[in-house]
Design an enzyme around this catalytic site. Structure first.
Site, mmCIF file in Angstrom:
data_model
loop_
_atom_site.group_PDB
_atom_site.id
_atom_site.type_symbol
_atom_site.label_atom_id
_atom_site.label_comp_id
_atom_site.label_asym_id
_atom_site.label_seq_id
_atom_site.Cartn_x
_atom_site.Cartn_y
_atom_site.Cartn_z
ATOM 1 N N LYS A 106 59.482 69.306 19.834
ATOM 2 C CA LYS A 106 59.314 69.082 21.283
ATOM 3 C C LYS A 106 60.640 69.295 22.024
ATOM 4 O O LYS A 106 60.674 69.947 23.056
ATOM 5 C CB LYS A 106 58.802 67.655 21.564
ATOM 6 C CG LYS A 106 57.455 67.346 20.941
ATOM 7 C CD LYS A 106 56.896 66.021 21.424
ATOM 8 C CE LYS A 106 57.752 64.812 21.061
ATOM 9 N NZ LYS A 106 57.920 64.599 19.605
ATOM 10 N N ARG B 75 53.314 58.050 25.058
ATOM 11 C CA ARG B 75 53.185 57.865 23.615
ATOM 12 C C ARG B 75 52.084 56.870 23.268
ATOM 13 O O ARG B 75 51.866 56.601 22.088
ATOM 14 C CB ARG B 75 54.500 57.326 23.076
ATOM 15 C CG ARG B 75 55.377 58.343 22.319
ATOM 16 C CD ARG B 75 56.590 57.588 21.875
ATOM 17 N NE ARG B 75 57.400 58.131 20.850
ATOM 18 C CZ ARG B 75 58.450 58.934 21.023
ATOM 19 N NH1 ARG B 75 58.725 59.408 22.200
ATOM 20 N NH2 ARG B 75 59.198 59.267 19.999
ATOM 21 N N ARG C 274 68.703 66.753 10.846
ATOM 22 C CA ARG C 274 68.960 67.074 12.251
ATOM 23 C C ARG C 274 70.298 66.496 12.738
ATOM 24 O O ARG C 274 70.630 65.362 12.449
ATOM 25 C CB ARG C 274 67.823 66.489 13.097
ATOM 26 C CG ARG C 274 68.002 66.695 14.574
ATOM 27 C CD ARG C 274 66.713 66.520 15.308
ATOM 28 N NE ARG C 274 66.350 65.121 15.503
ATOM 29 C CZ ARG C 274 65.302 64.752 16.246
ATOM 30 N NH1 ARG C 274 64.505 65.643 16.788
ATOM 31 N NH2 ARG C 274 65.030 63.475 16.392
ATOM 32 N N ARG D 116 71.408 60.958 14.648
ATOM 33 C CA ARG D 116 70.805 59.789 15.288
ATOM 34 C C ARG D 116 70.515 58.717 14.241
ATOM 35 O O ARG D 116 70.031 59.021 13.157
ATOM 36 C CB ARG D 116 69.491 60.196 15.972
ATOM 37 C CG ARG D 116 69.702 60.831 17.318
ATOM 38 C CD ARG D 116 68.445 61.430 17.879
ATOM 39 N NE ARG D 116 67.269 60.582 17.772
ATOM 40 C CZ ARG D 116 66.078 60.898 18.276
ATOM 41 N NH1 ARG D 116 65.913 62.036 18.918
ATOM 42 N NH2 ARG D 116 65.046 60.101 18.135
ATOM 43 N N ARG E 238 58.604 55.981 11.995
ATOM 44 C CA ARG E 238 58.320 56.696 13.255
ATOM 45 C C ARG E 238 57.070 57.557 13.100
ATOM 46 O O ARG E 238 56.277 57.675 14.033
ATOM 47 C CB ARG E 238 59.524 57.553 13.658
ATOM 48 C CG ARG E 238 60.655 56.708 14.236
ATOM 49 C CD ARG E 238 61.949 57.463 14.283
ATOM 50 N NE ARG E 238 61.941 58.564 15.225
ATOM 51 C CZ ARG E 238 62.752 59.616 15.141
ATOM 52 N NH1 ARG E 238 63.624 59.717 14.152
ATOM 53 N NH2 ARG E 238 62.686 60.559 16.036
HETATM 54 P P1 AMP Z 1 62.491 60.204 20.655
HETATM 55 O O1 AMP Z 1 63.852 60.666 21.026
HETATM 56 O O2 AMP Z 1 61.424 60.720 21.551
HETATM 57 O O3 AMP Z 1 62.186 60.439 19.196
HETATM 58 O O4 AMP Z 1 62.496 58.619 20.858
HETATM 59 C C1 AMP Z 1 63.371 57.773 20.145
HETATM 60 C C2 AMP Z 1 62.875 56.338 20.219
HETATM 61 O O5 AMP Z 1 62.868 55.886 21.580
HETATM 62 C C3 AMP Z 1 61.443 56.126 19.741
HETATM 63 O O6 AMP Z 1 61.365 55.982 18.338
HETATM 64 C C4 AMP Z 1 61.085 54.832 20.476
HETATM 65 O O7 AMP Z 1 61.702 53.697 19.881
HETATM 66 C C5 AMP Z 1 61.751 55.042 21.826
HETATM 67 N N1 AMP Z 1 60.832 55.751 22.751
HETATM 68 C C6 AMP Z 1 60.988 57.005 23.265
HETATM 69 N N2 AMP Z 1 59.972 57.328 24.074
HETATM 70 C C7 AMP Z 1 59.140 56.253 24.084
HETATM 71 C C8 AMP Z 1 57.904 55.971 24.714
HETATM 72 N N3 AMP Z 1 57.290 56.864 25.501
HETATM 73 N N4 AMP Z 1 57.340 54.756 24.498
HETATM 74 C C9 AMP Z 1 57.938 53.839 23.722
HETATM 75 N N5 AMP Z 1 59.083 54.041 23.073
HETATM 76 C C10 AMP Z 1 59.698 55.245 23.246
#
Ligand code: AMP
Length: 215
Positions: free
Chosen positions: A15, A90, A129, A162, A173
């Site tokens: 994404k 999400r 990554r 990360r 996740r």
């Molecule tokens: P990402 O960078 O999209 O993988 O997000 C990293 C982390 O941020 C996720 O594992 C969640 O803990 C939190 N997070 C990001 N977007 C959301 C969302 N829409 N709803 C809830 N938690 C989120």
């Protein structure tokens, strides 16, 4: 009406990579909820402290704070030309909230590219990554190494891994994605908005397929 593109898919499907390509081609603003949380964690805001406790475990941050944060972000002037949402919504509650907030602004979701890949591919990608500190450019230790190890090709900033890309958190996740986010595939399919894409194809192929549909 401005374009609102929702990128859907498991962590590691591509994404963020697609967002980088499409942002430039479509002149849309990239809004990544994960990046917004990481910014808050970095600045040690109250929201950041709360979000970190969930992010470290690979859990979702509660809907109310997530929705408020995204609503504030997409209401800013730099989003007037359109938005590329990455990582939001999400949950079903977030999808409903997005629909309601867009309706208030006279907008609606234009299209939902859904990028999928098998679990073993996701795990391999996430655990290799490296991300650029300045702008979130994405590299992979094997598949897309930077020219100089540890340095972003685009802006020369430091690359880091990360915390939540570590193996234990990655598995959770993916579980959380299957449980909470995968139901949105049907949600958007029923609304006629879903385009299905194979995230194992080269990123340029995937972005071309998205561009064809979007235009
Ligand atoms: P990402 O960078 O999209 O993988 O997000 C990293 C982390 O941020 C996720 O594992 C969640 O803990 C939190 N997070 C990001 N977007 C959301 C969302 N829409 N709803 C809830 N938690 C989120």
């Amino acid at each position: 009406m401005r374009k609102i593109i929702v990128l859907l898919g498991p962590p590691g499907a591509g994404k963020g990579t697609q967002a980088e390509i499409l942002r430039d081609q479509l002149k849309l603003t990239h809004v990544s909820s994960g990046d917004l949380f990481r910014e808050n964690v970095g600045k040690q805001t109250e929201l950041g402290k709360l979000a970190k406790s969930y992010m470290d475990r690979g859990e979702l941050v509660p809907d109310d704070v997530t929705i408020a944060m995204v609503k504030d972000r997409i209401s800013r002037p730099d989003c007037d030309n359109g938005v590329l949402l990455d990582g939001f919504p999400r949950t079903a509650a977030q999808a409903d909230a997005l629909c309601a907030m867009l309706e208030d602004l006279g907008d609606k979701v234009s299209v939902v590219p859904y990028i999928s890949a098998p679990a073993e591919v996701l795990i391999e990608r996430l655990s290799g990554r490296w991300t650029c500190r300045a702008a979130g450019h994405i590299y992979h230790i094997k598949n897309k190494p930077p020219r100089v190890p540890g340095i972003c090709d685009e802006d020369g900033s430091e690359l880091y891994q990360r915390d939540d890309d570590k193996a234990e958190t990655v598995a959770n996740r993916i579980r959380v994605y299957l449980d909470k986010t995968a139901p949105l595939i049907d949600y958007y399919k029923q609304r006629g908005l879903l385009i299905e894409l194979d995230g194992t194809l080269p990123p340029e192929t995937v972005s071309q397929q998205i561009m064809t549909k979007v235009e």
